[in-house]
Design an enzyme around this catalytic site. Structure first.
Site, PDB file in Angstrom:
ATOM      1  N   ASN A 134     -10.258  -2.811  -6.725  1.00  0.00           N
ATOM      2  CA  ASN A 134      -9.449  -1.877  -7.504  1.00  0.00           C
ATOM      3  C   ASN A 134     -10.061  -1.514  -8.851  1.00  0.00           C
ATOM      4  O   ASN A 134      -9.636  -0.545  -9.489  1.00  0.00           O
ATOM      5  CB  ASN A 134      -8.042  -2.446  -7.736  1.00  0.00           C
ATOM      6  N   ASP A 167       0.827  -1.208   0.000  1.00  0.00           N
ATOM      7  CA  ASP A 167       0.000   0.000   0.000  1.00  0.00           C
ATOM      8  C   ASP A 167       0.863   1.261   0.000  1.00  0.00           C
ATOM      9  O   ASP A 167       1.951   1.285   0.575  1.00  0.00           O
ATOM     10  CB  ASP A 167      -0.884  -0.010   1.250  1.00  0.00           C
TER      11      ASP A 167
END
Length: 248
Positions: free
Chosen positions: A67, A19
Protein backbone atom coordinates in the site's frame (compact mmCIF):
# COMPACT_ATOMS: atom_id res chain seq x y z
CA UNK A 1 -25.39 -13.78 22.77
CA UNK A 2 -22.18 -13.62 24.82
CA UNK A 3 -18.74 -14.88 23.93
CA UNK A 4 -19.44 -17.90 26.14
CA UNK A 5 -22.34 -19.03 23.94
CA UNK A 6 -20.49 -20.11 20.85
CA UNK A 7 -22.47 -21.35 17.89
CA UNK A 8 -21.89 -24.87 16.62
CA UNK A 9 -19.51 -24.90 13.67
CA UNK A 10 -18.20 -21.42 14.42
CA UNK A 11 -14.62 -20.76 13.19
CA UNK A 12 -12.05 -19.99 15.85
CA UNK A 13 -10.17 -17.60 13.58
CA UNK A 14 -11.61 -15.43 10.82
CA UNK A 15 -9.39 -13.23 8.65
CA UNK A 16 -10.73 -10.52 6.35
CA UNK A 17 -9.26 -8.69 3.37
CA UNK A 18 -11.21 -5.44 3.57
CA UNK A 19 -11.35 -4.51 -0.10
CA UNK A 20 -13.35 -2.05 -2.16
CA UNK A 21 -13.36 1.22 -0.25
CA UNK A 22 -12.14 3.21 -3.23
CA UNK A 23 -14.53 1.58 -5.69
CA UNK A 24 -17.43 2.12 -3.28
CA UNK A 25 -16.64 5.83 -3.28
CA UNK A 26 -16.08 6.02 -7.05
CA UNK A 27 -19.46 4.38 -7.71
CA UNK A 28 -21.03 7.27 -5.79
CA UNK A 29 -18.96 10.01 -7.39
CA UNK A 30 -17.04 10.61 -4.16
CA UNK A 31 -13.30 10.85 -3.39
CA UNK A 32 -11.59 7.61 -2.33
CA UNK A 33 -11.15 9.01 1.17
CA UNK A 34 -14.93 8.85 1.68
CA UNK A 35 -14.81 5.12 1.11
CA UNK A 36 -12.07 4.66 3.70
CA UNK A 37 -14.04 6.70 6.24
CA UNK A 38 -17.18 4.66 5.57
CA UNK A 39 -15.17 1.47 5.90
CA UNK A 40 -14.31 2.28 9.52
CA UNK A 41 -17.98 1.82 10.37
CA UNK A 42 -17.84 -1.67 8.89
CA UNK A 43 -14.79 -2.43 11.04
CA UNK A 44 -16.73 -1.48 14.15
CA UNK A 45 -19.78 -3.53 13.16
CA UNK A 46 -17.78 -6.65 12.30
CA UNK A 47 -15.57 -6.48 15.40
CA UNK A 48 -18.64 -6.23 17.63
CA UNK A 49 -20.47 -9.04 15.81
CA UNK A 50 -17.44 -11.33 15.93
CA UNK A 51 -17.01 -10.81 19.66
CA UNK A 52 -20.71 -11.31 20.37
CA UNK A 53 -20.96 -14.69 18.61
CA UNK A 54 -17.72 -16.01 20.08
CA UNK A 55 -15.09 -15.80 17.34
CA UNK A 56 -11.80 -16.12 19.20
CA UNK A 57 -9.50 -14.43 16.66
CA UNK A 58 -10.41 -11.81 14.06
CA UNK A 59 -7.63 -10.63 11.75
CA UNK A 60 -8.16 -7.53 9.61
CA UNK A 61 -5.86 -6.62 6.72
CA UNK A 62 -5.56 -2.92 7.52
CA UNK A 63 -2.49 -1.83 5.53
CA UNK A 64 -0.31 -3.98 3.31
CA UNK A 65 3.37 -3.56 2.58
CA UNK A 66 2.32 -2.85 -1.03
CA UNK A 67 0.00 0.00 0.00
CA UNK A 68 3.02 2.32 0.23
CA UNK A 69 2.70 2.62 -3.57
CA UNK A 70 -0.51 4.60 -3.19
CA UNK A 71 -0.59 8.41 -3.34
CA UNK A 72 0.87 10.07 -0.25
CA UNK A 73 -2.37 11.90 0.49
CA UNK A 74 -4.28 8.61 0.61
CA UNK A 75 -1.66 6.99 2.83
CA UNK A 76 -1.83 9.92 5.25
CA UNK A 77 -5.61 9.64 5.29
CA UNK A 78 -5.42 5.93 6.09
CA UNK A 79 -2.98 6.62 8.92
CA UNK A 80 -5.28 9.32 10.24
CA UNK A 81 -8.19 6.88 10.26
CA UNK A 82 -6.10 4.32 12.13
CA UNK A 83 -5.23 6.91 14.77
CA UNK A 84 -8.86 7.95 15.08
CA UNK A 85 -10.07 4.35 15.34
CA UNK A 86 -7.62 3.44 18.07
CA UNK A 87 -8.16 6.63 20.08
CA UNK A 88 -11.96 6.48 19.81
CA UNK A 89 -12.48 2.74 20.05
CA UNK A 90 -9.74 1.55 22.40
CA UNK A 91 -11.90 2.15 25.48
CA UNK A 92 -14.73 0.09 23.98
CA UNK A 93 -12.35 -2.70 23.01
CA UNK A 94 -11.06 -2.79 26.59
CA UNK A 95 -14.61 -2.83 27.98
CA UNK A 96 -15.50 -5.71 25.65
CA UNK A 97 -12.46 -7.68 26.88
CA UNK A 98 -10.88 -7.59 23.40
CA UNK A 99 -7.13 -8.08 23.13
CA UNK A 100 -5.36 -6.26 20.29
CA UNK A 101 -2.41 -7.79 18.44
CA UNK A 102 -0.52 -6.23 15.56
CA UNK A 103 1.33 -8.23 12.90
CA UNK A 104 3.60 -6.94 10.16
CA UNK A 105 6.98 -5.28 9.66
CA UNK A 106 7.58 -2.71 12.41
CA UNK A 107 11.13 -1.53 11.82
CA UNK A 108 10.15 0.84 8.99
CA UNK A 109 7.18 2.48 10.71
CA UNK A 110 7.23 6.09 11.85
CA UNK A 111 7.61 6.47 15.64
CA UNK A 112 4.13 7.97 16.18
CA UNK A 113 2.36 5.14 14.32
CA UNK A 114 4.47 2.49 16.07
CA UNK A 115 3.76 4.05 19.47
CA UNK A 116 0.03 4.04 18.77
CA UNK A 117 0.03 0.37 17.77
CA UNK A 118 2.10 -0.56 20.83
CA UNK A 119 -0.31 1.38 23.04
CA UNK A 120 -3.25 -0.59 21.67
CA UNK A 121 -1.42 -3.86 22.35
CA UNK A 122 -0.11 -2.95 25.78
CA UNK A 123 -3.35 -1.51 27.13
CA UNK A 124 -5.34 -4.62 26.15
CA UNK A 125 -2.71 -7.29 26.81
CA UNK A 126 -4.51 -8.53 29.92
CA UNK A 127 -7.85 -9.04 28.18
CA UNK A 128 -9.03 -12.62 27.76
CA UNK A 129 -11.83 -12.34 25.20
CA UNK A 130 -11.54 -12.14 21.43
CA UNK A 131 -8.16 -11.24 19.96
CA UNK A 132 -8.37 -8.54 17.29
CA UNK A 133 -5.36 -8.90 15.03
CA UNK A 134 -4.46 -5.85 12.95
CA UNK A 135 -2.27 -6.69 9.95
CA UNK A 136 -0.45 -3.39 9.44
CA UNK A 137 2.46 -2.87 7.06
CA UNK A 138 2.01 -6.58 6.50
CA UNK A 139 3.03 -8.79 3.59
CA UNK A 140 3.10 -12.58 3.78
CA UNK A 141 6.27 -12.95 1.70
CA UNK A 142 8.03 -10.46 3.96
CA UNK A 143 6.81 -12.35 7.02
CA UNK A 144 8.03 -15.70 5.69
CA UNK A 145 11.38 -14.16 4.70
CA UNK A 146 11.84 -12.73 8.18
CA UNK A 147 11.01 -16.13 9.69
CA UNK A 148 13.50 -17.87 7.39
CA UNK A 149 16.22 -15.39 8.37
CA UNK A 150 15.46 -16.01 12.05
CA UNK A 151 15.81 -19.75 11.51
CA UNK A 152 19.12 -19.23 9.67
CA UNK A 153 20.42 -16.99 12.46
CA UNK A 154 19.61 -19.67 15.04
CA UNK A 155 21.31 -22.36 12.95
CA UNK A 156 24.44 -20.24 12.46
CA UNK A 157 24.58 -19.37 16.17
CA UNK A 158 24.21 -23.01 17.18
CA UNK A 159 20.82 -22.56 18.86
CA UNK A 160 19.17 -24.83 16.29
CA UNK A 161 20.59 -27.84 14.45
CA UNK A 162 20.20 -27.67 10.68
CA UNK A 163 18.67 -31.14 10.76
CA UNK A 164 15.93 -29.82 13.09
CA UNK A 165 14.62 -27.22 10.64
CA UNK A 166 11.01 -28.11 9.88
CA UNK A 167 7.61 -26.52 9.32
CA UNK A 168 7.09 -26.11 13.06
CA UNK A 169 10.35 -24.18 13.48
CA UNK A 170 9.39 -21.77 10.70
CA UNK A 171 5.83 -21.37 12.01
CA UNK A 172 7.23 -20.60 15.46
CA UNK A 173 8.98 -17.55 14.00
CA UNK A 174 6.04 -16.12 12.07
CA UNK A 175 4.17 -13.07 13.34
CA UNK A 176 1.24 -15.37 14.11
CA UNK A 177 3.24 -17.88 16.13
CA UNK A 178 0.96 -17.53 19.16
CA UNK A 179 -2.39 -17.96 17.41
CA UNK A 180 -4.15 -20.62 15.34
CA UNK A 181 -4.21 -20.50 11.56
CA UNK A 182 -7.35 -18.90 10.11
CA UNK A 183 -10.28 -21.24 9.55
CA UNK A 184 -11.98 -18.77 7.21
CA UNK A 185 -10.60 -15.97 5.02
CA UNK A 186 -13.13 -13.52 3.60
CA UNK A 187 -12.40 -11.02 0.84
CA UNK A 188 -14.91 -8.35 -0.02
CA UNK A 189 -15.50 -6.52 -3.35
CA UNK A 190 -15.70 -9.59 -5.58
CA UNK A 191 -11.95 -9.95 -6.12
CA UNK A 192 -10.75 -13.55 -5.82
CA UNK A 193 -7.14 -13.54 -4.67
CA UNK A 194 -5.21 -13.42 -1.39
CA UNK A 195 -2.94 -10.51 -2.33
CA UNK A 196 0.02 -11.58 -0.20
CA UNK A 197 -2.12 -12.10 2.92
CA UNK A 198 -1.37 -14.93 5.38
CA UNK A 199 -0.02 -17.19 2.61
CA UNK A 200 1.58 -19.68 5.00
CA UNK A 201 -1.35 -19.70 7.40
CA UNK A 202 -3.97 -20.03 4.63
CA UNK A 203 -2.86 -23.53 3.61
CA UNK A 204 -6.11 -25.13 4.77
CA UNK A 205 -8.33 -22.10 5.31
CA UNK A 206 -11.76 -21.93 3.75
CA UNK A 207 -11.86 -19.04 1.28
CA UNK A 208 -14.93 -16.90 0.74
CA UNK A 209 -15.16 -14.13 -1.84
CA UNK A 210 -18.18 -11.90 -1.44
CA UNK A 211 -19.46 -9.23 -3.86
CA UNK A 212 -20.06 -6.42 -1.36
CA UNK A 213 -17.55 -3.61 -1.16
CA UNK A 214 -16.13 -3.31 2.36
CA UNK A 215 -18.25 -0.25 3.35
CA UNK A 216 -21.37 -2.33 2.58
CA UNK A 217 -20.14 -5.34 4.58
CA UNK A 218 -21.53 -5.16 8.11
CA UNK A 219 -22.66 -7.47 10.88
CA UNK A 220 -25.44 -9.00 8.75
CA UNK A 221 -23.09 -9.96 5.94
CA UNK A 222 -20.47 -11.21 8.39
CA UNK A 223 -22.93 -13.48 10.16
CA UNK A 224 -24.17 -14.77 6.79
CA UNK A 225 -20.58 -15.68 5.91
CA UNK A 226 -20.21 -17.58 9.18
CA UNK A 227 -23.42 -19.47 8.40
CA UNK A 228 -22.08 -20.45 4.98
CA UNK A 229 -18.82 -21.55 6.58
CA UNK A 230 -20.63 -23.82 9.05
CA UNK A 231 -22.14 -25.75 6.12
CA UNK A 232 -18.75 -26.55 4.62
CA UNK A 233 -16.77 -29.75 5.26
CA UNK A 234 -13.10 -29.38 6.17
CA UNK A 235 -11.00 -32.51 5.63
CA UNK A 236 -7.42 -31.14 5.77
CA UNK A 237 -6.35 -33.53 3.01
CA UNK A 238 -8.10 -36.54 4.56
CA UNK A 239 -11.50 -38.10 4.13
CA UNK A 240 -14.81 -37.51 5.82
CA UNK A 241 -15.37 -40.38 8.27
CA UNK A 242 -18.72 -41.21 6.70
CA UNK A 243 -17.28 -41.36 3.22
CA UNK A 244 -13.95 -42.99 3.99
CA UNK A 245 -15.15 -46.49 3.19
CA UNK A 246 -16.36 -45.39 -0.22
CA UNK A 247 -12.97 -44.06 -1.31
CA UNK A 248 -10.35 -46.21 -2.97
Amino acid sequence: MTTHERQAGLPDHVAIIMDGNGRWAKARGLPRSFGHHQGVGSVRDVVRAAGEVGVRYLTLFAFSSENWRRPEAEINDLFGLLKTFIRRDLAELRSRNVRVRVIGERTTLKPDILALLCEAEDSTSGNTGMTLVIAFNYGARNEITRAAKAVLDDVLSGKLAASSVCEQEIAARLDTHDMPDPDLIIRTSGEERLSNFLLWQAAYAELMFVPEYWPDFGAEQFLAALSRYSARSRRFGGLQPAAAGAET
